[in-house]
Design an enzyme around this catalytic site. Sequence first.
Site, PDB file in Angstrom:
ATOM      1  N   HIS A 146      -9.738   1.446 -23.117  1.00  0.00           N
ATOM      2  CA  HIS A 146      -9.153   0.154 -23.502  1.00  0.00           C
ATOM      3  C   HIS A 146      -7.666   0.335 -23.788  1.00  0.00           C
ATOM      4  O   HIS A 146      -7.169   1.469 -23.842  1.00  0.00           O
ATOM      5  CB  HIS A 146      -9.867  -0.426 -24.736  1.00  0.00           C
TER       6      HIS A 146
HETATM    7  P1  TYD Z   1     -13.306   1.751 -30.331  1.00  0.00           P
HETATM    8  O1  TYD Z   1     -11.873   1.564 -30.745  1.00  0.00           O
HETATM    9  O2  TYD Z   1     -13.755   1.039 -29.087  1.00  0.00           O
HETATM   10  O3  TYD Z   1     -13.627   3.316 -30.185  1.00  0.00           O
HETATM   11  P2  TYD Z   1     -13.119   4.379 -29.110  1.00  0.00           P
HETATM   12  O4  TYD Z   1     -11.817   3.906 -28.545  1.00  0.00           O
HETATM   13  O5  TYD Z   1     -13.015   5.650 -29.870  1.00  0.00           O
HETATM   14  O6  TYD Z   1     -14.163   4.527 -28.058  1.00  0.00           O
HETATM   15  O7  TYD Z   1     -14.233   1.350 -31.565  1.00  0.00           O
HETATM   16  C1  TYD Z   1     -15.635   1.563 -31.530  1.00  0.00           C
HETATM   17  C2  TYD Z   1     -16.279   0.507 -32.410  1.00  0.00           C
HETATM   18  O8  TYD Z   1     -15.846   0.656 -33.749  1.00  0.00           O
HETATM   19  C3  TYD Z   1     -15.943  -0.927 -31.996  1.00  0.00           C
HETATM   20  O9  TYD Z   1     -17.107  -1.718 -32.166  1.00  0.00           O
HETATM   21  C4  TYD Z   1     -14.903  -1.365 -32.989  1.00  0.00           C
HETATM   22  C5  TYD Z   1     -15.250  -0.562 -34.226  1.00  0.00           C
HETATM   23  N1  TYD Z   1     -14.065  -0.208 -35.054  1.00  0.00           N
HETATM   24  C6  TYD Z   1     -13.918  -0.747 -36.314  1.00  0.00           C
HETATM   25  O10 TYD Z   1     -14.752  -1.552 -36.781  1.00  0.00           O
HETATM   26  N2  TYD Z   1     -12.826  -0.402 -37.066  1.00  0.00           N
HETATM   27  C7  TYD Z   1     -11.875   0.464 -36.599  1.00  0.00           C
HETATM   28  O11 TYD Z   1     -10.883   0.756 -37.317  1.00  0.00           O
HETATM   29  C8  TYD Z   1     -12.041   1.014 -35.281  1.00  0.00           C
HETATM   30  C9  TYD Z   1     -11.033   1.968 -34.712  1.00  0.00           C
HETATM   31  C10 TYD Z   1     -13.152   0.645 -34.547  1.00  0.00           C
END
Ligand code: TYD
Length: 134
Positions: A52
Amino acid sequence: MKTENGDIIQIPSIDDRRGSLCFLENNLSVPFKIKRIYYIFNVPSGTNRGGHAHKKLQQIFIALSGSFTINLKWGKQSKQYQLNNPKKGLYIGPMVWRKLYNFSSGAVCLVLASEKFSEKDYIRKYKIFKTHEC
Ligand code: TYD
């Protein structure tokens, strides 16, 4: 000097015979006001994360322990960074597509973020990311 995507930030450390201590402060080694800190760990072998971009968010990624690879795409650039040193942080600005992979066993990824969490700040579809870039 403006911090750019992919810049490696050297984190100050105090090293002595008792070990190493690193510290991060707003306006010292971090080029934004830290509003959130999160960390990623227990990543199963072969798992990818990321996939993303963010509209506004700035971040610094640090491999506190172990190692992992980050691929960044923005404009015509596509660059790979192997993070494995807790004294170095990788800066990622807004509108950069990122993928994290090759997590070693026991890897811990610390992230400093310039904004509180907002799902609205995410672009999770690569096609939409590319149209935003134009
Ligand atoms: P995401 O940023 O998509 O993780 P990565 O990039 O490591 O794969 O986040 C994963 C999930 O966690 C998504 O449902 C959003 C949630 N999240 C939070 O609730 N708070 C946060 O600070 C972060 C970074 C993610």
